[in-house]
Design an enzyme around this catalytic site. Structure first.
Site, PDB file in Angstrom:
ATOM      1  N   GLU A  73     -81.445 -23.595 -46.268  1.00  0.00           N
ATOM      2  CA  GLU A  73     -82.336 -22.633 -46.922  1.00  0.00           C
ATOM      3  C   GLU A  73     -83.770 -23.159 -47.024  1.00  0.00           C
ATOM      4  O   GLU A  73     -83.987 -24.313 -47.413  1.00  0.00           O
ATOM      5  CB  GLU A  73     -81.842 -22.356 -48.339  1.00  0.00           C
ATOM      6  CG  GLU A  73     -82.736 -21.352 -49.052  1.00  0.00           C
ATOM      7  CD  GLU A  73     -82.705 -21.440 -50.567  1.00  0.00           C
ATOM      8  OE1 GLU A  73     -82.860 -20.381 -51.199  1.00  0.00           O
ATOM      9  OE2 GLU A  73     -82.538 -22.547 -51.125  1.00  0.00           O
TER      10      GLU A  73
ATOM     11  N   SER B 256     -82.315 -13.595 -56.109  1.00  0.00           N
ATOM     12  CA  SER B 256     -81.661 -14.498 -55.146  1.00  0.00           C
ATOM     13  C   SER B 256     -80.241 -14.877 -55.558  1.00  0.00           C
ATOM     14  O   SER B 256     -79.479 -15.365 -54.720  1.00  0.00           O
ATOM     15  CB  SER B 256     -82.480 -15.781 -54.999  1.00  0.00           C
ATOM     16  OG  SER B 256     -83.721 -15.497 -54.416  1.00  0.00           O
TER      17      SER B 256
ATOM     18  N   HIS C 108     -90.268  -9.560 -55.712  1.00  0.00           N
ATOM     19  CA  HIS C 108     -89.472  -9.264 -54.517  1.00  0.00           C
ATOM     20  C   HIS C 108     -89.687  -7.802 -54.137  1.00  0.00           C
ATOM     21  O   HIS C 108     -90.179  -7.005 -54.928  1.00  0.00           O
ATOM     22  CB  HIS C 108     -87.981  -9.483 -54.802  1.00  0.00           C
ATOM     23  CG  HIS C 108     -87.655 -10.886 -55.192  1.00  0.00           C
ATOM     24  ND1 HIS C 108     -86.442 -11.251 -55.713  1.00  0.00           N
ATOM     25  CD2 HIS C 108     -88.406 -12.027 -55.127  1.00  0.00           C
ATOM     26  CE1 HIS C 108     -86.434 -12.561 -55.952  1.00  0.00           C
ATOM     27  NE2 HIS C 108     -87.616 -13.047 -55.617  1.00  0.00           N
TER      28      HIS C 108
HETATM   29 ZN    ZN Z   1     -87.947 -15.072 -55.663  1.00  0.00          ZN
END
Ligand code: ZN
Length: 531
Positions: A353, A133, A470
């Protein structure tokens, strides 16, 4: 679940009557149904009738034919970031949203899905095929792809090497928006010093340098500053809402919400009270700090120019675990932010977010992850009510995906957290939702455990990991408003920041356009890079 006649009994009656009268003349029936649908007499038709699909598609086509790009520059820009919200998460969240409303779910629509323009973003970091991220935040906020785990620095900076920071800093759209006179804000469900919001204001070679206590001695000696310090000393941000109290106060400062729990106390070794410092640095009287929902609700947006709200020592709680009397939701935080920011006649940039989508997936708790995605979508819908679509560019995207999937030949209307219809080779049921890897891997006494519908149930994974990872496929970018049409095709992720900058008349695309009067400018910008 069978046919949908049971959902619209009136429709069945009319259809049966028509069929009877016209002896099963299909063409006539189709025409009649199309007429009824177009007159609004039938809201949800029989999916077995071609007219249902033809009429629906015809309407979509009609609206596509009238779609015209809005080529004005944008006064306001809102960037919604579903952290870890890959396309499989969006599809599952859509079904979940519909099922929460008592519908089968598959044909329900998220607010974000009504946006007219969609593109795909390639998410890899400069040094990673599957990104994190921090590197992705630097890409979509600062316009430059970067290394994993680094924030607001180009890929020339080396992870963890403090002295490679200098000269490699890149600046975000949020920073450029502030420079151009707009108000700016960040809203997040995680700590405000976390990777995604951090990329909007910090320049740091290690995303985990939250407070000075997290920096190695060498980095402190070389002059590197932690992310919380930079939050208060870099870009002048009008509204900051999320978690992250513990990085702002001196070591052992009791937390206001959990005063008897030393694990939640302040962590700073330098003795700074950054909340105090933030408040005293604002020269206007309208600067406020709040730490619970009551405080947030009491903030008068008409007399507040600066608002810092920190609602947890670290990350905020999952929506399903949230105490609604003490902690605000993402929708409530965003609403307060917009009401403050939109008072600026020059407009605003807001970053919103939901990081807990990502956290839910990492712990393989799909119900938590999808509930967060639905909440983010509610924020998207609410933002549309609070802003003028003709002057606001709204973008919804993700930083990366997760190894989250749903499948198993499930029938229509199957609970998104439900079972596939057939048992597996081991004679046990399995859930439609599965993870490629993660903590959901479980074999007890040689066989898989039974499944449950608990909100904290971990869906099963193929490979045991303490935290699910991810995924590397592309993510969606959905956009509406001025210059939204520039989001098209398959793009590198850093393109997001460039469209935002261009739309908002920001550096380096400010030449020839007047952001105050929003007069449209010639296309194309100067050749230099955004950051
Ligand atoms: Zn993550």
């Amino acid at each position: 679940m069978g046919g949908w006649g049971s959902l619209v009994p009136e429709f069945d009656v009319v259809a049966i009557e028509l069929t009877g009268k016209h002896n099963g003349d299909k063409a006539w029936l189709d025409k009649a149904l199309a007429g009824m649908i177009s007159l609004g007499l039938v809201l949800l038709g029989d999916e077995k009738a071609p007219a249902y699909w033809n009429e629906r598609a015809r309407r979509t086509l009609e609206s596509a034919l009238t779609l015209a790009p809005v080529t004005r520059r944008a006064k306001n820009m809102i960037l919604f970031l579903g952290d870890g919200m890959g396309i499989s998460t969006i599809s599952a969240a859509r079904i979940y949203k519909g099922q929460l409303e008592g519908e089968p779910g598959e044909d329900s629509r998220l607010a974000m899905e009504t946006f007219p323009y969609v593109a795909l973003a390639k998410t890899y970091n400069v040094d990673r095929q599957v990104p994190d991220s921090a590197g992705t935040g630097t890409a979509y906020l600062c316009g430059v792809k970067a290394n994993a785990k680094t924030l607001g620095v180009s890929a020339a900076a080396v992870y963890g090497k403090c002295n490679t920071t200098w000269g490699n800093e890149v600046h975000s759209v949020l920073h450029q928006a502030k420079q151009s006179g707009k108000s700016v804000g960040i809203v997040t469900t995680t700590r405000v010093q976390h990777a995604s919001p951090g990329a909007s204001y910090a320049h740091v070679v290690n995303r985990e340098w939250y407070s000075d206590a997290d920096l190695p001695k060498e980095a402190i000696r070389q002059g590197c500053k932690d992310i919380a310090y930079q939050l208060v000393h870099n870009t002048d941000i009008n509204v900051i809402l999320g978690g992250g109290r513990m990085y702002m106060t001196p070591r052992k400062t009791p937390d206001p919400e959990y005063p008897t729990d030393p694990k939640q106390s302040g962590t700073r070794k330098d003795g700074l009270d950054l909340v105090e410092r933030w408040l005293s640095a604002k020269e206007v009287p309208g600067a406020r700090y709040v730490w619970n929902k009551e405080g947030l609700d009491a903030v008068d947006e008409n007399s507040t120019d600066y608002l810092l709200g920190l609602f947890e020592p670290k990350d905020m709680k999952y929506e399903l675990n949230r105490d609604t009397s003490t902690d605000p939701s993402i929708v409530e935080m965003m609403e307060k932010a917009i009401r403050i920011l939109r008072r600026n006649p020059r407009g605003f940039f807001l970053f919103v977010e939901d990081k807990l989508i990502d956290h839910g997936h990492h712990s393989s708790r799909a119900k938590q992850a999808l509930s967060e995605a639905v909440m983010l979508d509610r924020a998207v819908a609410r933002a549309a009510e609070l802003t003028d679509a003709s002057e606001t560019l709204t973008v919804v995207t993700a930083d990366h995906s997760h190894v989250f999937s749903f499948g198993g030949s499930t029938p229509r209307g199957n609970s998104i957290f439900g079972l596939a219809p057939k048992k597996a080779e081991d004679k046990r049921p399995y859930t439609s939702i599965l993870y490629g890897n993660g903590p959901g891997y479980a074999i007890a006494n040689g066989s898989r455990p039974d499944v449950s519908k608990d909100k904290d149930y971990r869906q099963q994974a193929a490979v045991p990991l303490d935290t699910e990872t991810h995924a590397g496929e592309d993510v969606a970018i959905m956009a509406k408003g001025p210059m939204a049409h520039l989001f098209h095709g398959v793009q590198e992720q850093n393109y997001v920041a460039h469209v935002l900058a261009y739309a908002g008349c920001l550096e380096p695309y400010h030449a020839g356009c007047d952001s105050r009067t929003l007069i449209s400018a010639r296309p194309g910008g100067p050749p230099h890079a955004l950051c």
